[in-house]
Design a protein around this motif. Sequence first.
Motif, short mmCIF file in Angstrom:
data_model
loop_
_atom_site.label_atom_id
_atom_site.label_comp_id
_atom_site.label_asym_id
_atom_site.label_seq_id
_atom_site.Cartn_x
_atom_site.Cartn_y
_atom_site.Cartn_z
N GLU A 75 1.02 -1.04 -0.08
CA GLU A 75 -0.02 -0.16 -0.13
C GLU A 75 0.65 1.07 -0.11
N ALA A 76 2.08 1.02 0.73
CA ALA A 76 2.99 2.28 0.47
C ALA A 76 3.18 2.80 -0.36
N GLN A 77 4.21 0.94 -0.95
CA GLN A 77 4.39 1.58 -2.61
C GLN A 77 3.44 2.12 -3.33
N VAL A 78 1.88 1.81 -3.64
CA VAL A 78 1.50 2.28 -4.24
C VAL A 78 0.63 3.66 -3.97
N GLN A 79 0.62 4.03 -2.83
CA GLN A 79 0.59 5.15 -2.41
C GLN A 79 1.51 6.60 -2.59
N LEU A 80 2.86 6.05 -2.55
CA LEU A 80 4.43 6.88 -3.20
C LEU A 80 4.13 6.53 -4.90
N SER A 81 3.71 5.66 -5.48
CA SER A 81 3.94 5.88 -6.98
C SER A 81 3.28 6.84 -6.94
N VAL A 82 1.73 7.11 -6.25
CA VAL A 82 0.40 7.43 -7.50
C VAL A 82 1.30 9.52 -6.90
N TRP A 83 1.10 9.79 -5.39
CA TRP A 83 1.92 10.75 -4.91
C TRP A 83 3.26 11.55 -5.90
N GLN A 84 4.16 10.45 -6.76
CA GLN A 84 5.08 10.73 -6.91
C GLN A 84 4.91 10.41 -8.62
N GLY A 85 3.66 9.96 -8.98
CA GLY A 85 2.97 9.80 -10.51
C GLY A 85 2.33 11.35 -10.42
N ALA A 86 1.95 11.83 -9.48
CA ALA A 86 1.34 13.28 -9.68
C ALA A 86 2.72 14.41 -9.80
N GLN A 87 3.79 14.05 -9.04
CA GLN A 87 4.68 15.56 -8.49
C GLN A 87 5.33 15.30 -10.11
N TRP A 88 5.69 14.11 -10.94
CA TRP A 88 6.21 14.16 -12.29
C TRP A 88 5.45 14.82 -13.82
N ALA A 89 3.71 14.73 -13.15
CA ALA A 89 2.91 15.69 -13.73
C ALA A 89 3.45 17.32 -13.38
N LEU A 90 3.30 17.53 -12.35
CA LEU A 90 3.19 18.87 -12.19
C LEU A 90 4.53 19.45 -12.69
N LEU A 91 5.98 18.44 -12.63
CA LEU A 91 7.05 19.04 -13.44
C LEU A 91 7.26 19.80 -14.45
N GLU A 92 6.78 18.73 -15.11
CA GLU A 92 6.12 18.70 -17.01
C GLU A 92 5.58 19.89 -16.87
N SER A 93 4.87 20.16 -15.99
CA SER A 93 4.07 21.31 -16.99
C SER A 93 4.69 22.36 -16.77
N LEU A 94 5.24 22.59 -15.04
CA LEU A 94 6.20 23.79 -14.53
C LEU A 94 7.24 24.16 -16.08
N ILE A 95 7.85 22.96 -16.70
CA ILE A 95 8.84 23.07 -17.88
C ILE A 95 7.92 23.50 -18.93
N GLU A 96 6.77 23.39 -19.52
CA GLU A 96 6.39 23.82 -20.34
C GLU A 96 5.53 25.31 -20.25
N ILE A 97 5.53 25.14 -19.16
CA ILE A 97 4.77 26.86 -18.98
C ILE A 97 5.68 27.35 -18.67
N THR A 98 7.56 27.55 -18.25
CA THR A 98 7.96 27.87 -17.88
C THR A 98 8.84 27.62 -19.06
N LYS A 99 8.84 27.21 -20.22
CA LYS A 99 10.49 27.01 -21.42
C LYS A 99 9.59 27.02 -22.60
N GLY A 100 8.30 26.89 -22.78
CA GLY A 100 7.56 26.76 -24.01
C GLY A 100 6.75 25.76 -23.92
N ASP A 101 6.61 24.96 -24.62
CA ASP A 101 5.76 23.95 -25.11
C ASP A 101 6.09 22.39 -24.76
N GLY A 102 7.79 22.39 -24.05
CA GLY A 102 8.00 21.72 -23.85
C GLY A 102 8.63 19.96 -24.68
N LYS A 103 8.33 20.39 -26.10
CA LYS A 103 8.69 18.82 -26.74
C LYS A 103 9.52 19.11 -27.24
N GLY A 104 10.93 19.84 -27.09
CA GLY A 104 12.19 19.37 -27.22
C GLY A 104 13.33 18.58 -26.65
#
Length: 147
Positions: A75-104
């Motif tokens: 259960e701890a593995q699953v919870q941390l995986s969900v938590w960090q999956g959301a953290q990765w998604a946010l980091l990717e959004s931050l990159i897109e917002i601050t550096k353009g579309d992030g496709k490169g």
Amino acid sequence: MPCTTARLKGSQRGKMMVDYCIFVEPQNEELAKLIELWKHPRLDYNINHTDHYPLRQKPIVLSAGSRKPGEGFKEAQVQLSVWQGAQWALLESLIEITKGDGKGATQPLIPFLPALIIQGHEWSFAATTRSGKQTVHLYSPFNRDFD
């Protein structure tokens, strides 16, 4: 920082995600400028993936979940995986917002997100990384007993 009331942005109150978060208080001027840049109205001026107010402007660098000895490791593995999956998604959004579309971008901003699963005296290192839009999980016990 204890953060047992921290939830993912927009999620209803319910299951706890993590017990503790370690964050950075920027001393470096470049990091402080980056954090200021990431305070974007599209993200409600929050640089993290949680609505937990004390963490809004403090980048989370390690998350930890604790369980009773011998209980709830999966259960701890699953919870941390969900938590960090959301953290990765946010980091990717931050990159897109601050550096353009992030496709490169071919490399993630950081190589992995670390976490700990603590069961009494048993500690396990947990980490996630990204492969495209997929979160990849790594786990490794690194301590058998502190006694």
